[in-house]
Design a protein around this motif. Structure first.
Motif, mmCIF file in Angstrom:
data_model
loop_
_atom_site.group_PDB
_atom_site.id
_atom_site.type_symbol
_atom_site.label_atom_id
_atom_site.label_comp_id
_atom_site.label_asym_id
_atom_site.label_seq_id
_atom_site.Cartn_x
_atom_site.Cartn_y
_atom_site.Cartn_z
ATOM 1 N N HIS A 33 0.836 -1.199 0.000
ATOM 2 C CA HIS A 33 0.000 0.000 0.000
ATOM 3 C C HIS A 33 0.877 1.257 0.000
ATOM 4 O O HIS A 33 0.618 2.217 -0.736
ATOM 5 N N THR A 34 1.914 1.237 0.826
ATOM 6 C CA THR A 34 2.858 2.348 0.843
ATOM 7 C C THR A 34 3.572 2.459 -0.498
ATOM 8 O O THR A 34 3.907 3.560 -0.948
ATOM 9 N N ALA A 35 3.789 1.317 -1.155
ATOM 10 C CA ALA A 35 4.425 1.323 -2.469
ATOM 11 C C ALA A 35 3.558 2.029 -3.507
ATOM 12 O O ALA A 35 4.071 2.711 -4.403
ATOM 13 N N VAL A 36 2.252 1.875 -3.404
ATOM 14 C CA VAL A 36 1.341 2.611 -4.287
ATOM 15 C C VAL A 36 1.527 4.116 -4.076
ATOM 16 O O VAL A 36 1.593 4.901 -5.032
ATOM 17 N N ALA A 37 1.621 4.509 -2.804
ATOM 18 C CA ALA A 37 1.820 5.929 -2.494
ATOM 19 C C ALA A 37 3.177 6.425 -2.991
ATOM 20 O O ALA A 37 3.291 7.551 -3.489
ATOM 21 N N TYR A 38 4.216 5.597 -2.869
ATOM 22 C CA TYR A 38 5.541 6.009 -3.344
ATOM 23 C C TYR A 38 5.529 6.192 -4.870
ATOM 24 O O TYR A 38 6.161 7.106 -5.398
ATOM 25 N N THR A 39 4.813 5.320 -5.556
ATOM 26 C CA THR A 39 4.684 5.475 -7.004
ATOM 27 C C THR A 39 4.038 6.812 -7.353
ATOM 28 O O THR A 39 4.469 7.511 -8.277
ATOM 29 N N ALA A 40 3.007 7.177 -6.591
ATOM 30 C CA ALA A 40 2.369 8.484 -6.792
ATOM 31 C C ALA A 40 3.355 9.612 -6.523
ATOM 32 O O ALA A 40 3.385 10.620 -7.244
ATOM 33 N N TYR A 41 4.182 9.436 -5.496
ATOM 34 C CA TYR A 41 5.197 10.451 -5.181
ATOM 35 C C TYR A 41 6.138 10.664 -6.370
ATOM 36 O O TYR A 41 6.440 11.807 -6.751
ATOM 37 N N GLU A 42 6.586 9.570 -6.960
ATOM 38 C CA GLU A 42 7.514 9.703 -8.088
ATOM 39 C C GLU A 42 6.856 10.372 -9.291
ATOM 40 O O GLU A 42 7.511 11.083 -10.048
ATOM 41 N N LYS A 43 5.551 10.152 -9.433
ATOM 42 C CA LYS A 43 4.856 10.747 -10.575
ATOM 43 C C LYS A 43 4.572 12.239 -10.361
ATOM 44 O O LYS A 43 4.408 12.992 -11.319
#
Length: 476
Positions: free
Chosen positions: A384-394
């Motif tokens: 779930h945190t990985a989904v958020a990190y992906t959003a951060y990179e975008k």
């Protein structure tokens, strides 16, 4: 502070009355008549409990100061949380991770569900309610575990949790079906979370059933984030995270982005309330997995839940009808027509508030994020945190301070996490991977999971969606 239903019922309730009821009689969710303003954020030197007391006193105005303090101190202590500061901030040079997984069940739901039982008990006394409360809850994984742990063996309360039998992680499921407590009941359902949650709401509003329960000394309440006693405590950790950034040297008026992995919309809605209370938040970034109904809304202004449902490696976000989105719709529009659309798979258009922006992550992107963060930072994150990190990179902008709201321990999703790091871990089962993860991170397996595989299964019932109501009657 008075509370009203989103569906138009003008009956005003106190905070304690809404906590006991859970959901309004007309099917709506309770909202405060206004969002209170703080003159300033709590002092950065204050501990988590001081933040909680300061913020919640603005919402729980029918509680005495001593009652609020007792509830807060009973929830946030070293018995319930392994981290001395309750919600620590792990800071990297690029982004900070707000760790909300140091409670008993290693998920962010503990932040509110360690407190809700105390709020519930206090509310029952204040409302002089003699009935046994039946906490009826559907879970996408973490709420069920946290609610069962929070309410177990509390007199005057029974708790029934329905979970999608094939829609949670192996460890989440094992945690629930081995849960002890004389007053707890766990039932799998043959459907997804949206199916289970919709049926729970129908059961709540079944007048004949409620009358039957009342005759036998029972009444329903909820531990989902539809309950104001779940939502309000979640506001606290946004202020606490900000204060920790200030304590670390950030100027006190600096706008901060919060990226929130989002399923039922309660977590990010609490951030919205925090911003409306005066917290300097720039953007609330809603991170979705492949069930991207919220991303599509924030991108296009059209909310449409009539779409395929996907089982993903971030199961707590596998939701197409996010209950708490109703509170945002009410705040922005208030249209009963739009609110009624949220009860079924319908679509509507609504102006997108500038407070929010949405991104989503594919399964491959989420797995890549787990591997990337560990390789670059030596820091292990859950799916779930990985989904958020992906959003951060975008979205990342080098001149903006950003906090990722980290919602679960990687140990809860050992299979996904470890196989994302290296395919060699495919040959291990989830429980063996707990040891592999421990060796990799040089940290002990959390106590909660050390003997989880060998615990006695106490709840092995699974039913069709249409059998949920009768199951409740059988249990009671």
């Amino acid at each position: 502070m008075r509370y009203f239903s989103t569906r138009g019922n003008k009956t005003a309730l106190t905070a304690s009355q809404t906590i006991v009821k859970g959901i309004a009689d007309d099917g709506g969710l309770y909202v405060p008549e206004e969002i209170p303003s703080l003159c300033g954020i709590p002092n950065e030197r204050s501990d988590y409990n001081a933040h909680a007391i300061e913020i919640m006193r603005h919402y729980l105005t029918d509680f005495t100061p001593d009652e609020i303090t007792h509830c807060v101190d009973s929830a946030y202590n070293k018995t319930n949380f392994s981290a001395p500061d309750i919600a620590p901030l792990f800071q990297t040079p690029q982004v900070s991770f707000l760790e909300l997984f140091h409670g008993k069940t290693l998920a962010f739901k503990d932040m509110a569900l360690s407190l809700l039982p105390h709020l519930m008990q206090t509310s029952l006394k204040k409302t002089e309610n003699p009935k046994t409360q039946v906490i009826l809850t559907a879970t996408s994984g973490d709420t069920g575990v946290s609610a069962l742990e929070g309410f177990k063996d509390i007199d005057g309360i029974k708790i029934i949790v329905f979970y999608p039998e094939n829609g949670v992680s192996v460890i989440q499921k094992q945690h629930m079906i081995t849960q002890t407590g004389k007053n707890v009941f766990v039932v799998g359902v043959k459907g997804n979370f949206d199916d289970a949650q919709s049926e729970v709401k129908r059961i709540f509003l079944d007048a004949q059933l409620n009358a039957q329960l009342a005759e036998n000394g029972y009444e329903f309440s909820s531990a989902n984030s539809i309950n104001t006693g779940r939502l309000i405590p979640q506001i606290v950790y946004y202020f606490y995270a900000y204060s920790q950034l200030v304590k670390g040297g950030m100027a006190a008026d600096t706008p901060v982005n919060f990226i929130v992995p989002t399923g039922n919309f309660g977590n990010i809605l609490a951030g919205y309330y925090a911003k409306k209370m005066g917290l300097p938040v720039s953007k609330l970034i809603c991170a979705s997995n492949e069930n991207k109904v919220l991303y599509d809304y924030f991108e296009t202004g059209t909310f449409d839940s009539n779409r395929p449902f996907y089982l993903t490696s971030s199961p707590s976000m596998d939701i197409l009808i996010p209950s708490n989105f109703e509170r945002l719709v009410y705040a922005l529009d208030g249209s009963l027509e739009k609110l009624n659309c949220l009860s079924g798979k319908k679509k509507f258009e609504m102006t997108v508030p500038e407070d929010f922006i949405g991104f989503y992550a594919t399964e491959n992107e989420s797995r890549d994020a787990i591997k990337k963060v560990f390789a670059s930072q030596g820091y292990l994150i859950d799916p779930h945190t990985a989904v958020a990190y992906t959003a951060y990179e975008k979205y990342a902008k080098s001149n903006e301070k950003t906090v990722i709201v980290s919602t679960a321990s990687p140990y809860k999703f050992a299979k996904t996490v470890m196989t994302s790091l290296d395919s060699k871990y495919e040959k291990y089962d989830d429980f063996a991977l707990l040891e592999q993860m421990s060796e990799l991170t040089k940290q002990e397996v959390p106590e909660q999971f050390r003997d989880l595989k060998n615990k006695e299964i106490l709840h092995n019932k699974a039913v069709e969606i249409g059998e949920m109501k009768n199951t409740v009657l059988e249990i009671l």
